[in-house]
Scaffold this motif. Structure first.
Motif, PDB file in Angstrom:
ATOM      1  N   ASP A  67       0.567  -1.257   0.169  1.00 46.77           N
ATOM      2  CA  ASP A  67       0.138   0.013  -0.275  1.00 46.77           C
ATOM      3  C   ASP A  67       0.612   1.029   0.269  1.00 46.77           C
ATOM      4  O   ASP A  67       0.529   2.096  -0.502  1.00 46.77           O
ATOM      5  CB  ASP A  67      -1.134   0.207   1.133  1.00 46.77           C
ATOM      6  N   GLN A  68       1.870   1.005   0.517  1.00 48.18           N
ATOM      7  CA  GLN A  68       2.880   1.891   0.635  1.00 48.18           C
ATOM      8  C   GLN A  68       3.875   2.487  -0.226  1.00 48.18           C
ATOM      9  O   GLN A  68       3.859   3.851  -1.159  1.00 48.18           O
ATOM     10  CB  GLN A  68       4.335   2.241   1.395  1.00 48.18           C
TER      11      GLN A  68
ATOM     12  N   VAL B 240       2.590  -1.180  10.488  1.00 53.30           N
ATOM     13  CA  VAL B 240       3.184  -1.853   9.313  1.00 53.30           C
ATOM     14  C   VAL B 240       2.863  -3.508   9.561  1.00 53.30           C
ATOM     15  O   VAL B 240       3.600  -4.478  10.356  1.00 53.30           O
ATOM     16  CB  VAL B 240       5.463  -2.367   9.098  1.00 53.30           C
ATOM     17  N   ILE B 241       2.068  -3.384   8.461  1.00 53.20           N
ATOM     18  CA  ILE B 241       1.456  -4.735   8.384  1.00 53.20           C
ATOM     19  C   ILE B 241       2.465  -5.764   7.572  1.00 53.20           C
ATOM     20  O   ILE B 241       2.218  -5.731   6.716  1.00 53.20           O
ATOM     21  CB  ILE B 241       0.012  -5.222   7.787  1.00 53.20           C
ATOM     22  N   ILE B 242       2.787  -7.397   8.179  1.00 56.86           N
ATOM     23  CA  ILE B 242       2.905  -8.160   7.568  1.00 56.86           C
ATOM     24  C   ILE B 242       2.322  -9.571   7.957  1.00 56.86           C
ATOM     25  O   ILE B 242       1.844 -10.271   8.645  1.00 56.86           O
ATOM     26  CB  ILE B 242       4.237  -8.407   8.405  1.00 56.86           C
TER      27      ILE B 242
ATOM     28  N   GLU C 213       9.347   0.506  10.404  1.00 57.11           N
ATOM     29  CA  GLU C 213       9.474  -0.043   9.246  1.00 57.11           C
ATOM     30  C   GLU C 213      10.524  -0.872   9.158  1.00 57.11           C
ATOM     31  O   GLU C 213      11.182  -1.292   8.677  1.00 57.11           O
ATOM     32  CB  GLU C 213       9.760   1.417   8.006  1.00 57.11           C
ATOM     33  N   GLU C 214      11.552  -0.372  10.439  1.00 52.50           N
ATOM     34  CA  GLU C 214      12.945  -1.297  11.179  1.00 52.50           C
ATOM     35  C   GLU C 214      12.416  -2.719  11.078  1.00 52.50           C
ATOM     36  O   GLU C 214      13.039  -3.391  11.137  1.00 52.50           O
ATOM     37  CB  GLU C 214      13.908  -0.547  12.130  1.00 52.50           C
ATOM     38  N   TYR C 215      11.426  -2.515  12.132  1.00 54.15           N
ATOM     39  CA  TYR C 215      11.030  -3.796  12.789  1.00 54.15           C
ATOM     40  C   TYR C 215      10.650  -4.718  11.708  1.00 54.15           C
ATOM     41  O   TYR C 215      10.917  -6.023  10.831  1.00 54.15           O
ATOM     42  CB  TYR C 215      10.294  -3.380  13.824  1.00 54.15           C
TER      43      TYR C 215
END
Length: 702
Positions: free
Chosen positions: A239-240, A327-329, A381-383
């Motif tokens: 989405d980003q 942030v979704i993973i 974002e880093e994680y």
């Protein structure tokens, strides 16, 4: 620096190497000119007028640009690149403000195109940040219409029409390109500040700094004038990435919905919802702009389509997505026995999950069984990047796939699994198709064509577009997509044409023609050859090889099989096709079965054939539904395609453990009536397997 009510404006004008005026920025051409001047509103004083050329990466100027601006590639070749010009812009503006005794300012441009459609997209592609002043600006056309309501509509305004409305006697030919535009804009502003108008600049346009994620409820009302469909996206885009493609335009919160195909994988499309129709119209101007090396198609869409993809009703999902700006993973392939502790241990301390266990959402079937999918929230974002580095690492005995995901994808995946009934029921009403069901052709007449090498994302619409004018020569239900053992497109398709001559012409015209980024081979073949491949056989230079799952004598029984159209097959899931309980007496006296389809299926071109290779007799039974009792008598006297002599169906089981035996399968279906005797003549069974099937249930389940 900027302020909501600034004492100073910086009047800004620009041009690109391509289109000019209302089409500025629509062709992705780079900025080649910036002209600006500071205006002090209280004192009505102005600073120095500055004009700066910008060196573009591509110095090939359009004819319109050369004619209107008078610029040349030689002159631009000596200029500074955009990042240097923007640094000079900030320094010179600060210097002029200091001379005028001011500290804050807001940009003012002729319309929105320069800011939204040129500067923001170009700097995003070139990977450098714009200063804060470019996220807030005044649209002179809107301000002018507010001050002079009787003037032309905002979309019809230009610098020249605004000057003519005020009777300003400026001559465009006397000034350099860009200089006249800025001087005229300043004169218009001073007219708006005069005693008769006393216009106040108070509500600037804003550009969102970043895309905001969030859930969407199916109960929301979505204006269809705010939604677009983007097609041709890279499958790994998030989405980003899509928000970055539309940089400069304001996307609604949670307004990016990535579409999934029937296998739950992204299909290269997304629905995007903007804050208003004006932003949507600007987005449509980015049709065929590029994301990396791919061009993206942009079309209008509806609010209903957006809600179908992004809307959800689950409280569990709403609570999971209530944590904003996460942030979704997505994790895929988890062992069915995996726990929250297992997943947290797999991710490790270097990528902490937001809220610990609360940041995990396991996807389950309605009966609570795990699907092997899960979604994970990360606060930054880093994680998330650390988590993505664990892609295809092992958990238990399985490798785990990790992908970026979106709130809309969470909704779609949950909706798909949770809407699957445990014991599906047939929808009503169901009416027979007239004329009788269409059958796959047989015989040696070469009235079919085989398409080989299709893109795996290709659908029926792509094939019909590929066929061009020959589409009208396709038989009804004559397009057959061939799927592999995993139920995914194999890259092959068969098409039944109205005659052998038509098939020959198509093969000659379309052979090695491009579809998307691949060329497709087109061969003429017969119905018999097509049936061999659809049933799992092979067709190559060595000739025909029979399907591995069928012996040649048994294969002959399927030459005239009826095939259900694709939409009917999707409507009636295989689990819904279990035969009803029957007694031996009832089976012996059963009336002929009538195949039923939804009425709209009669107009379809195609069938999705999942028979490559397939279980025995599945082509004749994958679409089988027993007719309602009242309709059997009415249909008994009609002529129908030969079909199996009893009402019922076969079901195909996918995802079985490799060590599954006959007893485990029968135990799984305990409580359902099965009829092994019905298929003894069709399925090649060993004596041992037949003895197990015919044994009493009490013995089988031991």
């Amino acid at each position: 620096m900027t302020a909501s009510h600034s004492d100073s404006l910086v009047v800004l004008f620009g041009a690109t190497a391509g289109a000019y005026g209302a089409k500025l920025g629509s062709d992705e051409r780079e900025l080649v000119l910036l002209v600006w001047q500071v205006v002090d509103l209280p004192s009505k004083k102005v600073g120095t007028l500055h004009k700066s050329l910008v060196k573009a990466d591509n110095l090939d100027l359009s004819d319109q640009c050369r004619e209107v601006s008078g610029l040349t590639p030689e002159g631009l070749g000596k200029a500074e690149p955009l990042d240097r010009v923007l640094q000079q812009f900030s320094q010179l503006v600060s210097s002029d403000l200091k001379v005028l005794g001011r500290s804050s300012y807001t940009l003012c441009s002729d319309g929105q195109l320069l800011i939204r459609q040129v500067l923001h997209p170009e700097t995003s592609k070139k990977n450098f940040l714009l200063s804060d002043c470019f996220y807030s600006f005044y649209d002179l056309r809107k301000e002018f219409h507010t001050c002079y309501p009787s003037s032309a509509a905002v979309k019809d305004q230009t610098i020249k029409t605004m000057a003519e409305y005020l009777g300003l006697g400026t001559d465009e030919a006397e000034e350099d390109f860009g200089v006249w535009q800025v001087k005229t804009m300043v004169a218009i502003i001073f007219s708006m500040l005069s005693e008769g108008c006393n216009h106040v600049f108070t509500e600037p346009e804003t550009v969102k700094y970043k895309y905001e994620t969030g859930p969407c409820s199916k109960s929301e009302t979505v204006d269809s004038e705010t939604v677009i469909r983007a097609r041709g996206l890279p499958w790994q885009s998030s989405d980003q990435d899509i928000a970055r493609f539309f940089k400069g335009l304001n996307i609604a919160k949670g307004g990016v919905a990535l579409c999934l195909n029937s296998q739950g994988r992204r299909n290269g499309e997304a629905l995007v919802r903007f804050v208003n129709s004006e932003q949507r119209d600007l987005a449509l101007e980015r049709h065929k702009h590029h994301m990396g090396s791919r061009y993206i198609e942009v079309y209008k869409a509806t609010g209903e389509e957006f809600l179908k993809i992004a809307g959800g009703t689950s409280n569990e999902v709403a609570q999971f997505l209530s944590k904003e700006n996460q942030v979704i993973i997505r994790m895929r392939g988890l062992p069915f026995t995996a726990t929250q502790e297992d997943v947290l241990g797999f991710l490790g301390p270097e990528c902490p999950v937001t809220g610990g266990k609360e940041g995990l959402l396991f996807v389950k079937y309605p009966d609570g069984r795990p699907t092997g999918d899960a979604f994970v929230l990360f606060s930054c974002e880093e994680y998330a990047q650390n988590a993505l580095k664990k892609h295809k690492e092992i958990l238990g005995k399985r490798y785990i796939e990790l992908f970026r995901s979106t709130a809309a994808e969470v909704q779609q995946v949950l909706n798909r699994y949770m809407s699957t009934p445990l014991i599906p029921t047939l929808p009503t009403p169901i009416i027979p198709v007239i004329p009788p069901p269409y059958t796959i052709a047989t015989g040696s007449i070469r009235d079919c064509v085989r398409l080989r090498g299709l893109p795996y994302t290709a659908g029926i619409d792509d094939i019909l577009e590929f066929m061009g004018d020959a589409t009208g020569d396709i038989k009804p239900h004559g397009v057959h997509m061939v799927l592999n053992q995993q139920g995914r497109p194999s890259g092959d398709a068969f098409i039944q044409m109205k005659s052998a001559d038509k098939a020959f012409m198509v093969a000659q015209k379309c052979h090695k023609k491009m579809m998307k980024d691949r060329y497709v081979e087109v061969f003429q073949c017969s119905g018999e050859e097509m049936n061999f491949v659809l049933m799992g056989g092979t067709l190559n230079r060595s000739g025909l090889s029979p399907p591995p799952c069928l012996s040649p004598p048994a294969y002959a029984a399927f030459q005239t099989a009826a095939v259900i159209p694709a939409e009917a097959a999707a409507l009636y899931q295989p689990q819904a096709l279990l035969p009803t309980t029957r007694t031996p007496q009832a089976s012996a006296a059963a009336p002929p079965t009538v195949t039923y389809y939804p009425a709209q299926a009669a107009q379809l071109y195609m069938n999705y054939t999942a028979y490559y290779p397939s279980p025995p007799v599945s082509p004749t039974t994958v679409g089988y539904i027993a007719a309602p009792p009242g309709a059997v008598a009415a249909a008994a006297t009609a002529t129908h395609t030969p079909i199996l002599p009893q009402p019922g169906a076969l079901v195909r089981m996918q995802g079985l453990p490799y060590n599954t035996g006959m007893k485990e399968i029968l135990s799984f279906f305990q409580g359902y009536q099965y009829a092994p005797d019905d298929y003894n003549g069709l399925i090649q069974l060993s004596d041992q397997a037949r003895s197990v099937l015919q044994a009493p249930k009490e013995w089988v389940c031991l």
